[in-house]
Motif scaffolding. Structure first.
Motif, PDB file in Angstrom:
ATOM      1  N   LEU A 174     -16.965 -14.291  -2.246  1.00  9.62           N
ATOM      2  CA  LEU A 174     -18.280 -13.615  -2.470  1.00  9.62           C
ATOM      3  C   LEU A 174     -19.120 -14.106  -1.365  1.00  9.62           C
ATOM      4  O   LEU A 174     -20.175 -13.192  -1.190  1.00  9.62           O
ATOM      5  CB  LEU A 174     -18.778 -13.686  -3.823  1.00  9.62           C
ATOM      6  CG  LEU A 174     -18.048 -13.276  -5.129  1.00  9.62           C
ATOM      7  CD1 LEU A 174     -18.692 -14.059  -6.244  1.00  9.62           C
ATOM      8  CD2 LEU A 174     -18.014 -11.955  -5.113  1.00  9.62           C
ATOM      9  N   LEU A 175     -19.091 -15.501  -1.082  1.00  9.27           N
ATOM     10  CA  LEU A 175     -20.023 -15.810   0.103  1.00  9.27           C
ATOM     11  C   LEU A 175     -18.832 -16.528   1.192  1.00  9.27           C
ATOM     12  O   LEU A 175     -17.784 -16.761   0.670  1.00  9.27           O
ATOM     13  CB  LEU A 175     -20.707 -16.852  -0.708  1.00  9.27           C
ATOM     14  CG  LEU A 175     -21.567 -16.472  -1.561  1.00  9.27           C
ATOM     15  CD1 LEU A 175     -22.395 -17.910  -2.116  1.00  9.27           C
ATOM     16  CD2 LEU A 175     -22.940 -15.831  -0.765  1.00  9.27           C
ATOM     17  N   PRO A 176     -19.184 -16.731   2.342  1.00 11.42           N
ATOM     18  CA  PRO A 176     -18.644 -17.219   3.583  1.00 11.42           C
ATOM     19  C   PRO A 176     -18.262 -18.451   2.787  1.00 11.42           C
ATOM     20  O   PRO A 176     -19.211 -19.343   2.470  1.00 11.42           O
ATOM     21  CB  PRO A 176     -19.403 -17.307   4.716  1.00 11.42           C
ATOM     22  CG  PRO A 176     -20.336 -16.185   4.454  1.00 11.42           C
ATOM     23  CD  PRO A 176     -20.714 -16.067   2.971  1.00 11.42           C
ATOM     24  N   ALA A 177     -17.237 -19.300   3.322  1.00  6.32           N
ATOM     25  CA  ALA A 177     -16.743 -20.715   3.146  1.00  6.32           C
ATOM     26  C   ALA A 177     -17.759 -21.506   3.756  1.00  6.32           C
ATOM     27  O   ALA A 177     -17.954 -21.363   4.906  1.00  6.32           O
ATOM     28  CB  ALA A 177     -15.233 -21.031   3.627  1.00  6.32           C
ATOM     29  N   GLY A 178     -18.234 -22.504   3.092  1.00  3.52           N
ATOM     30  CA  GLY A 178     -19.207 -23.533   3.862  1.00  3.52           C
ATOM     31  C   GLY A 178     -20.575 -23.070   3.657  1.00  3.52           C
ATOM     32  O   GLY A 178     -21.518 -23.797   4.123  1.00  3.52           O
ATOM     33  N   THR A 179     -20.941 -22.095   2.829  1.00  6.34           N
ATOM     34  CA  THR A 179     -22.305 -21.783   2.289  1.00  6.34           C
ATOM     35  C   THR A 179     -23.090 -22.678   1.943  1.00  6.34           C
ATOM     36  O   THR A 179     -24.285 -23.216   1.964  1.00  6.34           O
ATOM     37  CB  THR A 179     -22.312 -20.438   1.767  1.00  6.34           C
ATOM     38  OG1 THR A 179     -21.634 -19.367   2.355  1.00  6.34           O
ATOM     39  CG2 THR A 179     -23.843 -19.889   1.308  1.00  6.34           C
ATOM     40  N   HIS A 180     -22.343 -23.462   0.967  1.00  7.28           N
ATOM     41  CA  HIS A 180     -22.924 -24.322   0.017  1.00  7.28           C
ATOM     42  C   HIS A 180     -22.412 -25.961   0.086  1.00  7.28           C
ATOM     43  O   HIS A 180     -21.198 -25.715   0.087  1.00  7.28           O
ATOM     44  CB  HIS A 180     -23.075 -23.929  -1.338  1.00  7.28           C
ATOM     45  CG  HIS A 180     -23.999 -22.848  -1.671  1.00  7.28           C
ATOM     46  ND1 HIS A 180     -23.529 -21.535  -2.094  1.00  7.28           N
ATOM     47  CD2 HIS A 180     -25.343 -22.573  -1.542  1.00  7.28           C
ATOM     48  CE1 HIS A 180     -24.368 -20.743  -2.210  1.00  7.28           C
ATOM     49  NE2 HIS A 180     -25.469 -21.504  -1.940  1.00  7.28           N
ATOM     50  N   ASP A 181     -23.140 -26.818   0.002  1.00 12.12           N
ATOM     51  CA  ASP A 181     -22.715 -28.117  -0.214  1.00 12.12           C
ATOM     52  C   ASP A 181     -23.041 -28.498  -1.306  1.00 12.12           C
ATOM     53  O   ASP A 181     -24.504 -28.748  -1.808  1.00 12.12           O
ATOM     54  CB  ASP A 181     -23.392 -29.282   0.985  1.00 12.12           C
ATOM     55  CG  ASP A 181     -23.183 -30.781   0.929  1.00 12.12           C
ATOM     56  OD1 ASP A 181     -22.401 -31.003  -0.075  1.00 12.12           O
ATOM     57  OD2 ASP A 181     -23.577 -31.348   1.752  1.00 12.12           O
ATOM     58  N   ALA A 182     -22.120 -28.687  -2.318  1.00 14.04           N
ATOM     59  CA  ALA A 182     -22.570 -29.157  -3.834  1.00 14.04           C
ATOM     60  C   ALA A 182     -23.345 -30.340  -4.013  1.00 14.04           C
ATOM     61  O   ALA A 182     -23.982 -30.710  -4.946  1.00 14.04           O
ATOM     62  CB  ALA A 182     -21.191 -29.306  -4.575  1.00 14.04           C
ATOM     63  N   ARG A 183     -23.035 -31.478  -2.859  1.00 10.50           N
ATOM     64  CA  ARG A 183     -24.165 -32.489  -3.076  1.00 10.50           C
ATOM     65  C   ARG A 183     -25.565 -32.145  -2.971  1.00 10.50           C
ATOM     66  O   ARG A 183     -26.442 -32.988  -3.528  1.00 10.50           O
ATOM     67  CB  ARG A 183     -23.698 -33.336  -1.811  1.00 10.50           C
ATOM     68  CG  ARG A 183     -21.904 -34.158  -2.192  1.00 10.50           C
ATOM     69  CD  ARG A 183     -21.756 -34.825  -0.777  1.00 10.50           C
ATOM     70  NE  ARG A 183     -21.631 -33.991   0.246  1.00 10.50           N
ATOM     71  CZ  ARG A 183     -21.406 -34.332   1.594  1.00 10.50           C
ATOM     72  NH1 ARG A 183     -21.098 -35.561   1.786  1.00 10.50           N
ATOM     73  NH2 ARG A 183     -21.433 -33.299   2.705  1.00 10.50           N
ATOM     74  N   ALA A 184     -25.883 -30.963  -2.346  1.00 11.43           N
ATOM     75  CA  ALA A 184     -27.149 -30.763  -2.353  1.00 11.43           C
ATOM     76  C   ALA A 184     -27.882 -30.043  -3.515  1.00 11.43           C
ATOM     77  O   ALA A 184     -29.005 -29.707  -3.526  1.00 11.43           O
ATOM     78  CB  ALA A 184     -27.596 -30.096  -1.022  1.00 11.43           C
ATOM     79  N   PHE A 185     -26.913 -29.773  -4.483  1.00  9.41           N
ATOM     80  CA  PHE A 185     -27.442 -28.876  -5.720  1.00  9.41           C
ATOM     81  C   PHE A 185     -28.410 -29.776  -6.360  1.00  9.41           C
ATOM     82  O   PHE A 185     -28.368 -31.042  -6.289  1.00  9.41           O
ATOM     83  CB  PHE A 185     -25.923 -28.666  -6.479  1.00  9.41           C
ATOM     84  CG  PHE A 185     -25.238 -27.635  -5.800  1.00  9.41           C
ATOM     85  CD1 PHE A 185     -25.694 -26.941  -4.548  1.00  9.41           C
ATOM     86  CD2 PHE A 185     -24.119 -27.181  -6.512  1.00  9.41           C
ATOM     87  CE1 PHE A 185     -24.843 -25.801  -4.191  1.00  9.41           C
ATOM     88  CE2 PHE A 185     -23.159 -26.202  -6.066  1.00  9.41           C
ATOM     89  CZ  PHE A 185     -23.656 -25.758  -4.750  1.00  9.41           C
ATOM     90  N   ILE A 186     -29.287 -29.234  -7.289  1.00 11.45           N
ATOM     91  CA  ILE A 186     -30.395 -29.606  -7.865  1.00 11.45           C
ATOM     92  C   ILE A 186     -30.326 -29.501  -9.406  1.00 11.45           C
ATOM     93  O   ILE A 186     -30.134 -28.469  -9.872  1.00 11.45           O
ATOM     94  CB  ILE A 186     -31.811 -29.139  -7.189  1.00 11.45           C
ATOM     95  CG1 ILE A 186     -31.505 -29.220  -5.755  1.00 11.45           C
ATOM     96  CG2 ILE A 186     -32.849 -29.753  -7.736  1.00 11.45           C
ATOM     97  CD1 ILE A 186     -32.806 -28.644  -4.939  1.00 11.45           C
TER      98      ILE A 186
END
Length: 236
Positions: A174-186
């Motif tokens: 659904l999104l390009p690989a690498g869009t998110h870094d789970a460590r930055a989730f809030i």
């Protein structure tokens, strides 16, 4: 331009696909799908946007800025990705909507426009900046006392990593690989703490989920993955 609280890698990531922002089947397809939900949620919490002054922090290509303007809001859209902003300007020009797009950081705009807006929206930005608490504080500064601030971000837990990263990026694409870094989730508790410290009261948390079978997004009380937060500026 004040770009201190910015990750140039993140900016470049979104600018690389700048020409595809308005392609409903392109890399930003999920944002196209959830924009009506976000827009209706905002108006369900505060009433009509017509006549209100709104700043869309981290506006990207304008996917939320434009429909807010179409509903009668006076919209300022800010972002630090220059190619993305140019796409936003060109698209708004083509639709005849008047939106003030600026390449400026939230903190810099807050220094010059404190309390100037009735509504602040900050969607899918906090997890992409080095200091999200500073953005929350800037959003609080930008809104007038009694005004509304809306955040949308991703919870930090194993379920969110599994669904938002593994599922959305690697399995369903659904999104390009690498869009998110789970460590930055809030986590919501973290966002609530930053909000209180900045003079905001959190009024509501609403979850946003995707059903891979029906390929539809929907709002829910479950905030374990994606969620929206509605806050109100309480201090004068």
């Amino acid at each position: 331009m004040n770009g201190e609280n910015a990750d140039q890698g993140e900016i470049g990531k979104f600018d690389r696909d700048a020409s595809a922002w308005w392609d409903p089947e392109g890399p930003f397809a999920p944002l196209h799908a959830i924009t009506p939900l976000r827009l209706d949620h905002i108006e369900s919490r505060i009433g009509s946007l017509a006549g209100l002054s709104v700043v869309d922090v981290g506006c990207g290509g304008g996917l939320l800025s434009e429909p807010m303007a179409a509903r009668g809001a006076r919209v300022t859209g800010i972002d630090l990705a220059p190619e993305t902003l140019e796409t936003a300007r060109l698209h708004a020009h083509g639709t005849g909507l008047s939106i003030d797009y600026r390449e400026i950081a939230a903190e810099a705009l807050a220094a010059e426009a404190a309390g100037r807006f009735d509504v602040v929206t900050c969607m899918e930005l906090l997890e992409h900046v080095p200091d999200p608490a500073a953005v929350v504080e800037a959003c609080s500064t930008l809104v007038r006392p009694g005004g509304a601030v809306f955040f949308s971000t991703i919870n930090r837990n194993a379920r969110a990593w599994l669904l938002a990263v593994v599922g959305a990026e690697r399995v369903l694409r659904l999104l390009p690989a690498g869009t998110h870094d789970a460590r930055a989730f809030i986590r919501p508790a973290e966002l609530a703490r930053w909000a209180r410290r900045s003079g905001l009261e959190m009024n509501n948390l609403t979850g946003l989920h995707y059903n891979p079978l029906t390929r539809h997004y929907f709002l829910t009380d479950d905030t374990r993955v994606n969620y929206l937060a509605h806050c109100t500026r309480t201090n004068p």
